[in-house]
Each structure stands twice: as C-alpha cells, then as structure tokens.
Design an enzyme around this catalytic site. Structure first.
Site, PDB file in Angstrom:
ATOM      1  N   LYS A 101      -0.504   4.959   4.544  1.00 22.68           N
ATOM      2  CA  LYS A 101      -1.399   4.029   5.246  1.00 22.68           C
ATOM      3  C   LYS A 101      -0.905   3.822   6.666  1.00 22.68           C
ATOM      4  O   LYS A 101       0.276   3.571   6.892  1.00 22.68           O
ATOM      5  CB  LYS A 101      -1.483   2.694   4.496  1.00 22.68           C
ATOM      6  N   HIS A 159       0.837  -1.207   0.000  1.00 23.76           N
ATOM      7  CA  HIS A 159       0.000   0.000   0.000  1.00 23.76           C
ATOM      8  C   HIS A 159       0.867   1.251   0.000  1.00 23.76           C
ATOM      9  O   HIS A 159       2.069   1.172   0.249  1.00 23.76           O
ATOM     10  CB  HIS A 159      -0.913   0.016   1.239  1.00 23.76           C
TER      11      HIS A 159
HETATM   12  P1  NAD Z   1      -7.967   9.553   5.035  1.00 26.88           P
HETATM   13  O1  NAD Z   1      -7.095   9.804   6.216  1.00 26.88           O
HETATM   14  O2  NAD Z   1      -7.629  10.216   3.733  1.00 26.88           O
HETATM   15  O3  NAD Z   1      -9.498   9.919   5.379  1.00 26.88           O
HETATM   16  C1  NAD Z   1     -10.090   9.725   6.636  1.00 26.88           C
HETATM   17  C2  NAD Z   1     -10.943  10.956   6.904  1.00 26.88           C
HETATM   18  O4  NAD Z   1     -11.709  10.732   8.097  1.00 26.88           O
HETATM   19  C3  NAD Z   1     -10.091  12.213   7.142  1.00 26.88           C
HETATM   20  O5  NAD Z   1     -10.500  13.243   6.257  1.00 26.88           O
HETATM   21  C4  NAD Z   1     -10.384  12.546   8.591  1.00 26.88           C
HETATM   22  O6  NAD Z   1     -10.326  13.927   8.864  1.00 26.88           O
HETATM   23  C5  NAD Z   1     -11.792  12.009   8.749  1.00 26.88           C
HETATM   24  N1  NAD Z   1     -12.203  11.887  10.137  1.00 26.88           N
HETATM   25  C6  NAD Z   1     -11.457  11.575  11.236  1.00 26.88           C
HETATM   26  N2  NAD Z   1     -12.218  11.627  12.352  1.00 26.88           N
HETATM   27  C7  NAD Z   1     -13.465  11.979  11.955  1.00 26.88           C
HETATM   28  C8  NAD Z   1     -14.682  12.212  12.656  1.00 26.88           C
HETATM   29  N3  NAD Z   1     -14.778  12.059  13.990  1.00 26.88           N
HETATM   30  N4  NAD Z   1     -15.765  12.574  11.942  1.00 26.88           N
HETATM   31  C9  NAD Z   1     -15.707  12.723  10.597  1.00 26.88           C
HETATM   32  N5  NAD Z   1     -14.571  12.533   9.877  1.00 26.88           N
HETATM   33  C10 NAD Z   1     -13.465  12.162  10.550  1.00 26.88           C
HETATM   34  O7  NAD Z   1      -7.988   7.972   4.852  1.00 26.88           O
HETATM   35  P2  NAD Z   1      -8.508   7.099   3.600  1.00 26.88           P
HETATM   36  O8  NAD Z   1      -7.358   6.704   2.757  1.00 26.88           O
HETATM   37  O9  NAD Z   1      -9.674   7.774   2.961  1.00 26.88           O
HETATM   38  O10 NAD Z   1      -8.989   5.779   4.367  1.00 26.88           O
HETATM   39  C11 NAD Z   1      -9.968   5.873   5.367  1.00 26.88           C
HETATM   40  C12 NAD Z   1     -10.279   4.485   5.919  1.00 26.88           C
HETATM   41  O11 NAD Z   1     -10.858   3.682   4.880  1.00 26.88           O
HETATM   42  C13 NAD Z   1      -9.050   3.710   6.400  1.00 26.88           C
HETATM   43  O12 NAD Z   1      -9.407   2.939   7.525  1.00 26.88           O
HETATM   44  C14 NAD Z   1      -8.708   2.838   5.214  1.00 26.88           C
HETATM   45  O13 NAD Z   1      -7.963   1.684   5.576  1.00 26.88           O
HETATM   46  C15 NAD Z   1     -10.112   2.489   4.762  1.00 26.88           C
HETATM   47  N6  NAD Z   1     -10.241   2.025   3.382  1.00 26.88           N
HETATM   48  C16 NAD Z   1     -11.096   0.991   3.193  1.00 26.88           C
HETATM   49  C17 NAD Z   1     -11.337   0.530   1.920  1.00 26.88           C
HETATM   50  C18 NAD Z   1     -12.351  -0.568   1.744  1.00 26.88           C
HETATM   51  O14 NAD Z   1     -12.613  -0.982   0.589  1.00 26.88           O
HETATM   52  N7  NAD Z   1     -12.967  -1.072   2.824  1.00 26.88           N
HETATM   53  C19 NAD Z   1     -10.692   1.107   0.829  1.00 26.88           C
HETATM   54  C20 NAD Z   1      -9.834   2.174   1.052  1.00 26.88           C
HETATM   55  C21 NAD Z   1      -9.624   2.642   2.341  1.00 26.88           C
END
Ligand code: NAD
Length: 267
Positions: free
Chosen positions: A159, A155
C-alpha cells in the site's frame, strides 16, 4: 444489462471487479483500461482476472470506450478525476474507489455532480466498514471528551498511501462530531518526548505488513474502561461487491455526489 467499464483492470481491485461483473446477472463488462505502458494492453480482461475470456481487450484509451457503456468503475491509480470528467460528459454513472484523492480532486467531483453527473466516491466500499463509520459517529456522540480517541489501521506492505482513506474518513467523522479540525487535531504516530496526550487530539497509527487486506480499529479509552470498534477485511471481494451495489444505486439515482453511507441508507 448495465454495461460497465473497469479502469485499472489489471490491478488488484480491477481484477476482482472484472470477476464480479462477469459473475453478475445484471451487468456486462463493456470495456477495460490500463495505463498505456502496461504489459496487459491488448490482453483479454477476463483472462487477466483469472475468469473465462470475456471478449474485452484491455485498452489504453478510455475515451474510445465511453459510447458503449452506462457506468464506469475506477479503482485505478491513474487520472481518476480526468476520467470522471470524460465519463460525465457522456452521461455515464461513475463509481470511484481510488483513495488519496486531494481536496481539489474532491472539489472537481462535486463540481461535476453539480453539473448533472451521478457519482459515488468512497474510501471504502465494504458494508462492514460503513457500519463501523456509522457506529464511530454514534459512539463519538455518546461518549464524553473523557474518552481519548485513537485510530489504528493495518494494510499490506504494498500500500502506497498512509493513513488509509478509511482511517481518514473515520477521523474526519470523529472530528466533525467534536467540532474539531482534521488537519490540526489529528496526531500521526508519536515519537520521542512528545509530552502527555492532550484531550484535544485524535491519534492515528498506520501499520504495514504482509498481505493484510485492511483492518481498522477506533479506540475510545477513558480511565477504567475502553471501547474498541474493529473491522477486519479478509478479502478484496467485499470492496468489489460494494462497488457493484453502488453502480446499481446510481442507475436510479438523481444526479449528485454520493458516498457508501448514502448507498446503504446509513445517513
Ligand atoms: P493496484 O496498484 O494493484 O492497481 C491500480 C491499477 O491502476 C494498476 O493496475 C495500474 O496500472 C492502473 N493504472 C494506473 N494508471 C492508470 C491509467 N492512467 N489508466 C488506467 N489504469 C491505470 O492497486 P489496488 O490495490 O487495486 O488499489 C487501487 C486503488 O484502490 C488504491 O487507491 C487503493 O487505496 C484503492 N482501494 C480502495 C478500496 C475502496 O473500498 N474504496 C478498496 C481497495 C483499494
């Protein structure tokens, strides 16, 4: 029209989710949230995502949005389970993509679904990865314990958690087929004089670098041959598309805790 709230709307996944909802024919962005200290509070979620203005300002207050929505998609790194409880109390469908949920978190989601909530929680929403999971179970069943199983994931360098939630799901699937225990039988990386590999272990290796969206390989290696099952995601759009498919699935589903294998009919 299904009215959807996106939690963590300014995140990498949040922006793609907002874009896909804006482009869909059957969904409408009903709300968008971010953590209270985010620089994007009060900014239009469509503009943040790089599409047209959608008339939905990013809010710090999840609870205040619930009455005007049918579903919530949460890929945030915030209070995911707490949000799920609030959404469930208002009868919204819930789609959770956040990884690194604890066993307690998952137990709470199960409790909510037992009490009538409709939830899809999956560590990976891509169709291809879910096919990989299916093929991994099938291959584990068909190949004997002569085949050593190793899982390699890669990744991007931002991450935070390792191994990836998908790699954990793959290892759990192999462990389940073999009657093994994920916590005891997965060996994370190897360093120093660890001795010869035993037959009773699943190797797990996490690579981090650059902008890799997500690669997963399950390697089955025996004397004289090996089988490698590999999936490579080249864009986050595959996860966003899958999350929208999950929202549509829940619109007509009975209460329950589902994963993407359920959504895609791969069980
Ligand atoms: P990122 O850090 O870019 O985004 C996370 C967002 O959540 C940030 O903008 C952050 O400010 C926000 N956040 C934090 N606390 C919050 C709150 N209390 N209320 C509202 N928003 C809040 O991360 P990302 O790359 O977008 O990944 C996010 C999550 O999704 C991770 O856990 C990642 O592993 C997961 N993910 C899952 C999949 C899937 O298919 N299941 C795919 C990609 C990423």
């Amino acid at each position: 029209m299904i009215r959807v709230i996106v939690v963590g709307a300014a995140g990498r996944m949040g922006r793609r989710l907002v874009t896909h909802i804006a482009e869909s024919q059957d969904m409408k962005l009903a709300g968008a949230t971010e953590r209270p200290e985010s620089e994007f509070i009060g900014v239009d979620a469509g503009s943040v995502a790089g599409v047209q203005s959608l008339g939905v300002k990013i809010s710090p207050d999840f609870s205040s949005l619930l009455d005007q929505a049918d579903a919530v998609i949460d890929f945030s790194t915030g209070a995911v389970v707490q949000n799920a409880g609030l959404a469930a109390a208002k009868g919204l469908s819930i789609v959770i993509g956040t990884t690194a949920l604890t066993a307690d978190d998952k137990a709470e989601l199960k409790r909510l679904s037992d009490n009538g909530a409709k939830i899809v929680q999956a560590s990976n929403f891509s169709v291809g990865v879910n096919l990989l999971l299916y093929l991994t179970k099938l291959t584990s069943k068909m190949l004997s314990d002569d085949f050593d199983v190793e899982i390699i994931e890669a990744h991007h360098n931002k991450k935070k958690d390792a191994p990836s939630g998908t790699a954990v799901s793959l290892a759990e699937a192999v462990a389940k087929v073999k009657g093994w225990d994920y916590e005891k039988d997965v060996k994370h990386g190897r360093q120093g004089l660890v001795g010869a590999r035993t037959k009773h272990e699943i190797g797990m290796h996490a690579i981090r670098g650059g902008d890799i969206v997500g690669d997963h390989t399950v390697l089955f290696a025996a004397d004289g041959e090996r089988v490698e099952l590999t999936h490579k995601a080249s864009s986050r759009d595959t996860f966003a598309r899958g999350a929208l498919v999950a929202v549509r699935f829940l619109a007509s589903a009975k209460p329950g805790l589902y994963d993407m294998q359920d959504v895609l009919g791969l069980k």
